[in-house]
Design a protein around this motif. Structure first.
Motif, PDB file in Angstrom:
ATOM      1  N   GLN A   1      55.505  -9.724   5.318  1.00 33.95           N
ATOM      2  CA  GLN A   1      55.797 -10.838   6.176  1.00 33.95           C
ATOM      3  C   GLN A   1      54.323 -11.854   5.892  1.00 33.95           C
ATOM      4  O   GLN A   1      54.292 -12.878   6.259  1.00 33.95           O
ATOM      5  N   ILE A   2      53.264 -11.207   5.720  1.00 32.85           N
ATOM      6  CA  ILE A   2      51.981 -11.845   5.341  1.00 32.85           C
ATOM      7  C   ILE A   2      51.936 -12.588   4.022  1.00 32.85           C
ATOM      8  O   ILE A   2      52.122 -11.729   3.109  1.00 32.85           O
ATOM      9  N   LYS A   3      51.805 -13.665   3.984  1.00 35.00           N
ATOM     10  CA  LYS A   3      51.859 -14.469   2.945  1.00 35.00           C
ATOM     11  C   LYS A   3      50.651 -14.479   2.107  1.00 35.00           C
ATOM     12  O   LYS A   3      50.766 -14.496   0.887  1.00 35.00           O
ATOM     13  N   ASN A   4      49.512 -14.156   2.733  1.00 35.31           N
ATOM     14  CA  ASN A   4      48.139 -14.117   2.035  1.00 35.31           C
ATOM     15  C   ASN A   4      47.831 -12.913   1.538  1.00 35.31           C
ATOM     16  O   ASN A   4      47.774 -11.803   2.355  1.00 35.31           O
ATOM     17  N   MET A   5      47.992 -12.427   0.460  1.00 33.53           N
ATOM     18  CA  MET A   5      47.826 -11.264  -0.189  1.00 33.53           C
ATOM     19  C   MET A   5      46.530 -10.654   0.043  1.00 33.53           C
ATOM     20  O   MET A   5      46.582  -9.277   0.217  1.00 33.53           O
ATOM     21  N   ASP A   6      45.222 -11.163   0.170  1.00 35.03           N
ATOM     22  CA  ASP A   6      44.189 -10.649   0.499  1.00 35.03           C
ATOM     23  C   ASP A   6      44.204 -10.149   1.907  1.00 35.03           C
ATOM     24  O   ASP A   6      43.524  -9.295   2.097  1.00 35.03           O
ATOM     25  N   LEU A   7      44.704 -10.898   2.746  1.00 36.43           N
ATOM     26  CA  LEU A   7      44.975 -10.552   4.261  1.00 36.43           C
ATOM     27  C   LEU A   7      45.620  -9.469   4.112  1.00 36.43           C
ATOM     28  O   LEU A   7      45.233  -8.477   5.162  1.00 36.43           O
ATOM     29  N   MET A   8      46.948  -9.474   3.732  1.00 39.28           N
ATOM     30  CA  MET A   8      47.658  -8.309   3.525  1.00 39.28           C
ATOM     31  C   MET A   8      46.863  -7.139   3.128  1.00 39.28           C
ATOM     32  O   MET A   8      47.059  -5.943   3.660  1.00 39.28           O
ATOM     33  N   VAL A   9      46.131  -6.987   2.096  1.00 35.69           N
ATOM     34  CA  VAL A   9      45.562  -5.761   1.498  1.00 35.69           C
ATOM     35  C   VAL A   9      44.507  -5.472   2.530  1.00 35.69           C
ATOM     36  O   VAL A   9      44.401  -4.202   2.992  1.00 35.69           O
ATOM     37  N   LYS A  10      43.767  -6.451   3.052  1.00 36.99           N
ATOM     38  CA  LYS A  10      42.670  -6.084   4.167  1.00 36.99           C
ATOM     39  C   LYS A  10      43.267  -5.342   5.402  1.00 36.99           C
ATOM     40  O   LYS A  10      42.693  -4.356   5.794  1.00 36.99           O
ATOM     41  N   LEU A  11      44.460  -5.804   5.866  1.00 39.49           N
ATOM     42  CA  LEU A  11      44.816  -5.121   6.821  1.00 39.49           C
ATOM     43  C   LEU A  11      45.760  -3.961   6.477  1.00 39.49           C
ATOM     44  O   LEU A  11      45.465  -2.819   7.631  1.00 39.49           O
ATOM     45  N   SER A  12      46.145  -3.815   5.534  1.00 43.53           N
ATOM     46  CA  SER A  12      46.583  -2.440   4.943  1.00 43.53           C
ATOM     47  C   SER A  12      45.551  -1.461   4.908  1.00 43.53           C
ATOM     48  O   SER A  12      45.785  -0.247   5.407  1.00 43.53           O
ATOM     49  N   THR A  13      44.715  -1.675   4.308  1.00 43.81           N
ATOM     50  CA  THR A  13      43.610  -0.613   4.225  1.00 43.81           C
ATOM     51  C   THR A  13      42.737  -0.322   5.410  1.00 43.81           C
ATOM     52  O   THR A  13      42.309   0.625   5.680  1.00 43.81           O
ATOM     53  N   SER A  14      42.607  -1.470   6.347  1.00 40.37           N
ATOM     54  CA  SER A  14      42.130  -1.055   7.538  1.00 40.37           C
ATOM     55  C   SER A  14      42.888  -0.242   8.284  1.00 40.37           C
ATOM     56  O   SER A  14      42.569   0.719   9.164  1.00 40.37           O
ATOM     57  N   THR A  15      44.390  -0.354   8.336  1.00 42.05           N
ATOM     58  CA  THR A  15      45.345   0.706   9.020  1.00 42.05           C
ATOM     59  C   THR A  15      45.170   1.815   8.566  1.00 42.05           C
ATOM     60  O   THR A  15      44.944   2.795   9.484  1.00 42.05           O
ATOM     61  N   VAL A  16      45.202   2.183   7.355  1.00 42.38           N
ATOM     62  CA  VAL A  16      45.058   3.287   6.514  1.00 42.38           C
ATOM     63  C   VAL A  16      43.739   3.977   7.025  1.00 42.38           C
ATOM     64  O   VAL A  16      43.528   5.202   7.013  1.00 42.38           O
TER      65      VAL A  16
END
Length: 92
Positions: free
Chosen positions: A63-78
């Motif tokens: 749902q996050i259109k900004n790829m950099d934000l999506m990756v940062k959120l994903s890696t932060s969650t992990v």
């Protein structure tokens, strides 16, 4: 379940952008631990708890259109899951 989730996310992230690749390299896991982890999950029959978690997480991320934000959120969650469960670089 947490470790398998992390390993599968690392397997996916190792093919991502430079932020994702760097995160994987600094995760504290050896490549032999996470490479191919996505192929090890059984996706047949009833949806398992891990599959439900992964599908929900990925649905949220797309749902996050900004790829950099999506990756940062994903890696932060992990990374937070790794901290909580003392996995990878956070293991004792």
């Amino acid at each position: 379940m947490a470790k398998q989730f992390v390993l599968e996310e690392l397997d996916a992230a190792r093919q991502g952008n430079s932020h994702a690749i760097n995160f994987v390299r600094q995760s504290g896991f050896r490549p032999s631990e996470y490479e191919g982890a996505l192929l090890k999950t059984n996706w047949e029959g009833e949806e398992s708890e891990l599959e439900h978690l992964q599908l929900s997480f990925r649905y949220f991320l797309i749902q996050i259109k900004n790829m950099d934000l999506m990756v940062k959120l994903s890696t932060s969650t992990v990374d937070e899951i790794m901290k909580i469960w003392k996995l990878g670089k956070y293991a004792n």
